[in-house]
Design a protein around this motif. Structure first.
Motif, PDB file in Angstrom:
ATOM      1  N   ILE A  17      18.674  74.836 -12.282  1.00  0.00           N
ATOM      2  CA  ILE A  17      17.802  75.857 -12.880  1.00  0.00           C
ATOM      3  C   ILE A  17      18.187  77.264 -12.441  1.00  0.00           C
ATOM      4  O   ILE A  17      17.906  78.224 -13.147  1.00  0.00           O
ATOM      5  N   ALA A  18      18.862  77.402 -11.286  1.00  0.00           N
ATOM      6  CA  ALA A  18      19.352  78.724 -10.884  1.00  0.00           C
ATOM      7  C   ALA A  18      20.485  79.164 -11.805  1.00  0.00           C
ATOM      8  O   ALA A  18      20.628  80.336 -12.111  1.00  0.00           O
ATOM      9  N   ASP A  20      20.757  78.227 -14.976  1.00  0.00           N
ATOM     10  CA  ASP A  20      20.203  78.462 -16.314  1.00  0.00           C
ATOM     11  C   ASP A  20      18.707  78.167 -16.283  1.00  0.00           C
ATOM     12  O   ASP A  20      18.297  77.005 -16.376  1.00  0.00           O
ATOM     13  N   ALA A  21      17.899  79.202 -16.150  1.00  0.00           N
ATOM     14  CA  ALA A  21      16.450  79.021 -16.055  1.00  0.00           C
ATOM     15  C   ALA A  21      15.853  78.446 -17.340  1.00  0.00           C
ATOM     16  O   ALA A  21      14.737  77.943 -17.322  1.00  0.00           O
ATOM     17  N   ARG A  22      16.589  78.505 -18.437  1.00  0.00           N
ATOM     18  CA  ARG A  22      16.073  78.004 -19.709  1.00  0.00           C
ATOM     19  C   ARG A  22      16.510  76.567 -20.000  1.00  0.00           C
ATOM     20  O   ARG A  22      16.237  76.041 -21.061  1.00  0.00           O
ATOM     21  N   THR A  47       7.413  74.959  -6.582  1.00  0.00           N
ATOM     22  CA  THR A  47       6.585  76.141  -6.839  1.00  0.00           C
ATOM     23  C   THR A  47       5.483  76.253  -5.789  1.00  0.00           C
ATOM     24  O   THR A  47       5.256  77.324  -5.223  1.00  0.00           O
ATOM     25  N   LEU A  52      10.240  78.289  -5.481  1.00  0.00           N
ATOM     26  CA  LEU A  52      10.381  78.870  -6.818  1.00  0.00           C
ATOM     27  C   LEU A  52       9.247  79.858  -7.044  1.00  0.00           C
ATOM     28  O   LEU A  52       8.098  79.577  -6.716  1.00  0.00           O
ATOM     29  N   SER A  55       9.693  82.363 -13.555  1.00  0.00           N
ATOM     30  CA  SER A  55      10.937  82.497 -14.303  1.00  0.00           C
ATOM     31  C   SER A  55      10.776  83.696 -15.211  1.00  0.00           C
ATOM     32  O   SER A  55       9.667  84.071 -15.568  1.00  0.00           O
ATOM     33  N   GLN A  56      11.890  84.300 -15.560  1.00  0.00           N
ATOM     34  CA  GLN A  56      11.792  85.524 -16.345  1.00  0.00           C
ATOM     35  C   GLN A  56      13.059  85.755 -17.146  1.00  0.00           C
ATOM     36  O   GLN A  56      14.105  85.205 -16.839  1.00  0.00           O
ATOM     37  N   GLN A 148      22.296  84.913  -7.885  1.00  0.00           N
ATOM     38  CA  GLN A 148      21.352  84.128  -7.104  1.00  0.00           C
ATOM     39  C   GLN A 148      22.053  83.700  -5.819  1.00  0.00           C
ATOM     40  O   GLN A 148      23.282  83.641  -5.754  1.00  0.00           O
TER      41      GLN A 148
END
Length: 159
Positions: A17-18, A20-22, A47, A52, A55-56, A148
């Motif tokens: 996810i780092a 590609d957050a999508r 989270t 975490l 996300s943005q 990141q």
């Protein structure tokens, strides 16, 4: 809070996810060879642990007309006013980061302005009234890179 104990699955999820957050959770699940529900649970756990933090989408300031990026070291007349000054800085939309620092400055901020004249206006009209004893501005010509932290490499040291 430091040295959170994360297992191999947590690290694998973070790496994916780092990058590609999508990325869809089902794709993460397939890559990790676990169920989609397991990924949802792990994301929630990460989270809750504070590993975490949301996300943005990343907005490119130059594409919106903010062509000047500057870093400004601030010294306060009254260092006990830190909390008040931070609250005021949060009200200035062009200020995107604020750090308490050691060394020559009480705090260090990152700011975006449309051009040098706009930067001067922000410094004069918005920053100086905050009770600064001094400031030093460094203008960034261009960011060479941003990234990141390396998830797997850094966290393997804790195993």
């Amino acid at each position: 809070m430091a040295n959170q104990k994360l297992d191999g699955l947590d690290k694998q999820i973070l790496k994916l996810i780092a990058a590609d957050a999508r990325i869809p959770f089902l794709e993460v699940a397939r890559a990790c060879d676990v169920s989609g529900a397991a990924i949802h649970q792990r994301i929630q756990k990460l989270t809750n642990m504070g590993v975490l933090n949301g996300s943005q989408f990343i907005i490119e300031p130059e594409k919106l007309g903010y062509e000047t990026c500057a870093f400004i070291g601030l010294n306060l007349k009254n260092p006990e006013d830190f909390d008040t000054v931070v609250a005021e800085l949060k009200q200035i939309p062009e200020v995107t980061e604020c750090h308490y620092t050691t060394g020559n400055f009480d705090m260090f901020i990152k700011i975006y302005a449309q051009n040098n004249h706009h930067l001067l206006t922000i410094i004069h009209d918005k920053l100086q009234p905050l009770g600064l004893s001094s400031s030093q501005t460094l203008i960034s010509f261009h960011s060479a890179f941003e990234r990141q932290l390396p998830i797997m490499e850094m966290m393997d040291m804790d195993d």
